[in-house]
Design a protein around this motif. Structure first.
Motif, PDB file in Angstrom:
ATOM      1  N   ARG A 135     -10.301  -1.206  -4.568  1.00  0.00           N
ATOM      2  CA  ARG A 135     -11.310  -1.776  -5.475  1.00  0.00           C
ATOM      3  C   ARG A 135     -11.754  -0.747  -6.503  1.00  0.00           C
ATOM      4  N   MET A 136     -12.070   0.454  -6.028  1.00  0.00           N
ATOM      5  CA  MET A 136     -12.567   1.494  -6.926  1.00  0.00           C
ATOM      6  C   MET A 136     -11.520   1.868  -7.977  1.00  0.00           C
ATOM      7  N   LEU A 137     -10.306   2.146  -7.523  1.00  0.00           N
ATOM      8  CA  LEU A 137      -9.266   2.572  -8.454  1.00  0.00           C
ATOM      9  C   LEU A 137      -8.876   1.450  -9.405  1.00  0.00           C
ATOM     10  N   TRP A 138      -8.881   0.222  -8.899  1.00  0.00           N
ATOM     11  CA  TRP A 138      -8.566  -0.929  -9.752  1.00  0.00           C
ATOM     12  C   TRP A 138      -9.610  -1.081 -10.849  1.00  0.00           C
ATOM     13  N   GLN A 139     -10.885  -0.972 -10.464  1.00  0.00           N
ATOM     14  CA  GLN A 139     -11.969  -1.117 -11.443  1.00  0.00           C
ATOM     15  C   GLN A 139     -11.914  -0.019 -12.492  1.00  0.00           C
ATOM     16  N   GLN A 140     -11.442   1.154 -12.107  1.00  0.00           N
ATOM     17  CA  GLN A 140     -11.360   2.268 -13.050  1.00  0.00           C
ATOM     18  C   GLN A 140     -10.061   2.259 -13.846  1.00  0.00           C
ATOM     19  N   GLY A 141      -9.189   1.287 -13.573  1.00  0.00           N
ATOM     20  CA  GLY A 141      -7.907   1.222 -14.277  1.00  0.00           C
ATOM     21  C   GLY A 141      -6.961   2.340 -13.897  1.00  0.00           C
ATOM     22  N   GLU A 142      -7.173   2.908 -12.716  1.00  0.00           N
ATOM     23  CA  GLU A 142      -6.356   4.032 -12.256  1.00  0.00           C
ATOM     24  C   GLU A 142      -5.159   3.514 -11.448  1.00  0.00           C
ATOM     25  N   LEU A 143      -4.274   2.759 -12.113  1.00  0.00           N
ATOM     26  CA  LEU A 143      -3.138   2.184 -11.383  1.00  0.00           C
ATOM     27  C   LEU A 143      -2.180   3.241 -10.834  1.00  0.00           C
ATOM     28  N   PRO A 144      -1.867   4.311 -11.583  1.00  0.00           N
ATOM     29  CA  PRO A 144      -1.012   5.345 -10.982  1.00  0.00           C
ATOM     30  C   PRO A 144      -1.645   5.969  -9.739  1.00  0.00           C
ATOM     31  N   GLY A 145      -2.944   6.233  -9.820  1.00  0.00           N
ATOM     32  CA  GLY A 145      -3.640   6.792  -8.666  1.00  0.00           C
ATOM     33  C   GLY A 145      -3.670   5.819  -7.511  1.00  0.00           C
ATOM     34  N   LEU A 146      -3.832   4.535  -7.828  1.00  0.00           N
ATOM     35  CA  LEU A 146      -3.842   3.506  -6.795  1.00  0.00           C
ATOM     36  C   LEU A 146      -2.485   3.414  -6.114  1.00  0.00           C
ATOM     37  N   GLU A 147      -1.424   3.430  -6.910  1.00  0.00           N
ATOM     38  CA  GLU A 147      -0.078   3.359  -6.329  1.00  0.00           C
ATOM     39  C   GLU A 147       0.189   4.572  -5.436  1.00  0.00           C
ATOM     40  N   HIS A 148      -0.233   5.742  -5.903  1.00  0.00           N
ATOM     41  CA  HIS A 148      -0.042   6.953  -5.097  1.00  0.00           C
ATOM     42  C   HIS A 148      -0.782   6.830  -3.774  1.00  0.00           C
ATOM     43  N   HIS A 149      -1.995   6.321  -3.822  1.00  0.00           N
ATOM     44  CA  HIS A 149      -2.785   6.156  -2.600  1.00  0.00           C
ATOM     45  C   HIS A 149      -2.101   5.201  -1.641  1.00  0.00           C
ATOM     46  N   VAL A 150      -1.590   4.092  -2.163  1.00  0.00           N
ATOM     47  CA  VAL A 150      -0.928   3.107  -1.311  1.00  0.00           C
ATOM     48  C   VAL A 150       0.325   3.705  -0.673  1.00  0.00           C
ATOM     49  N   MET A 151       1.100   4.429  -1.468  1.00  0.00           N
ATOM     50  CA  MET A 151       2.343   4.993  -0.957  1.00  0.00           C
ATOM     51  C   MET A 151       2.112   6.049   0.120  1.00  0.00           C
ATOM     52  N   GLN A 152       0.921   6.636   0.135  1.00  0.00           N
ATOM     53  CA  GLN A 152       0.590   7.627   1.155  1.00  0.00           C
ATOM     54  C   GLN A 152       0.012   6.988   2.410  1.00  0.00           C
ATOM     55  N   SER A 153      -0.209   5.671   2.361  1.00  0.00           N
ATOM     56  CA  SER A 153      -0.875   4.974   3.463  1.00  0.00           C
ATOM     57  C   SER A 153       0.132   4.262   4.365  1.00  0.00           C
ATOM     58  N   ASP A 154      -0.281   4.073   5.610  1.00  0.00           N
ATOM     59  CA  ASP A 154       0.499   3.269   6.555  1.00  0.00           C
ATOM     60  C   ASP A 154      -0.252   1.997   6.934  1.00  0.00           C
ATOM     61  N   ASP A 155      -1.308   1.692   6.197  1.00  0.00           N
ATOM     62  CA  ASP A 155      -2.118   0.519   6.522  1.00  0.00           C
ATOM     63  C   ASP A 155      -1.407  -0.758   6.083  1.00  0.00           C
ATOM     64  N   PRO A 156      -1.058  -1.658   7.007  1.00  0.00           N
ATOM     65  CA  PRO A 156      -0.314  -2.873   6.643  1.00  0.00           C
ATOM     66  C   PRO A 156      -1.041  -3.748   5.637  1.00  0.00           C
ATOM     67  N   GLY A 157      -2.372  -3.858   5.789  1.00  0.00           N
ATOM     68  CA  GLY A 157      -3.133  -4.686   4.859  1.00  0.00           C
ATOM     69  C   GLY A 157      -3.087  -4.151   3.443  1.00  0.00           C
TER      70      GLY A 157
END
Length: 224
Positions: free
Chosen positions: A110-132
């Motif tokens: 939510r935070m990264l999306w609201q800030q338009g930080e899509l590269p940062g958001l993608e990096h965060h997701v790729m570092q995660s193992d959370d299925p959701g």
């Protein structure tokens, strides 16, 4: 004016049992935070002490109290700290505190999306193992036509139905068959069976209906 504030604080604290805690709330209203902190600690009202530290911007102190004396409220303090850091633009610090508070799966995107930080958001997701979180990002990639990225995230999330659906949408029927064969996933098998039926591939549809244990659908098709 100070007497008015003190009287109001005393009335508002009437539902608090500990006398020192009630006096501490009066001290807060009168602008005496050090006295209030001493009183809250003396009667072991760690929750009130944490709130006082938060209100005065003493986040390290609030986290220290919660970590050592009041662990039941630790994650709520970490979450409040994350919200504060987000508000002041410290997104890296906010991410860490959202992770510590157990709310990263929803709050960080939510935070990264609201800030338009899509590269940062993608990096965060790729570092995660959370299925959701992986599934959420996969759906976004899919909506943007980025099927390779969506497929990778669905696979990491263990979402067999979505994985098969991407294969079917991109015409990779053999890969879709491999998913069903390897996982025996009922939802994936049922989805593939419906697609086969729509293409009038009766034998393939019957086989997938059987794997999905949707026997009534198979019986209906067999009677045609």
């Amino acid at each position: 004016m100070e007497h008015v504030r003190g009287s109001r604080a005393l009335c508002e604290s009437s539902n608090i049992m500990e006398l020192d805690a009630r006096v501490g709330l009066v001290a807060v209203q009168l602008g005496l935070p050090d006295d209030a902190a001493r009183l809250f600690a003396g009667c072991e009202r760690w929750d009130l002490l944490e709130q006082l530290h938060q209100a005065t911007g003493s986040w390290d102190a609030a986290l220290n109290v919660a970590g050592k004396k009041d662990r039941i409220h630790l994650q709520s303090v970490q979450y409040a700290h994350a919200r504060h850091l987000e508000a002041v633009g410290d997104y890296k610090g906010a991410i860490q505190n959202y992770m510590d508070s157990g709310t990263a799966a929803t709050e960080v995107p939510r935070m990264l999306w609201q800030q338009g930080e899509l590269p940062g958001l993608e990096h965060h997701v790729m570092q995660s193992d959370d299925p959701g979180l992986l599934t959420w990002w996969a759906r976004y990639c899919e909506s943007q036509g980025k099927f390779d990225k969506a497929l990778s995230c669905y696979q990491r999330a263990g979402n067999q139905l979505a994985t098969l659906r991407i294969y079917c949408a991109t015409g990779n029927w053999q890969a879709a068959e491999d998913v069903v064969s390897a996982t025996q996933d009922p939802a994936a098998a049922f989805h593939l069976a419906r697609l086969y039926e729509a293409q009038n591939k009766v034998e393939d549809a019957l086989r997938c209906y059987s794997i999905s244990k949707r026997y009534s659908h198979g019986a209906r098709l067999a009677k045609r």
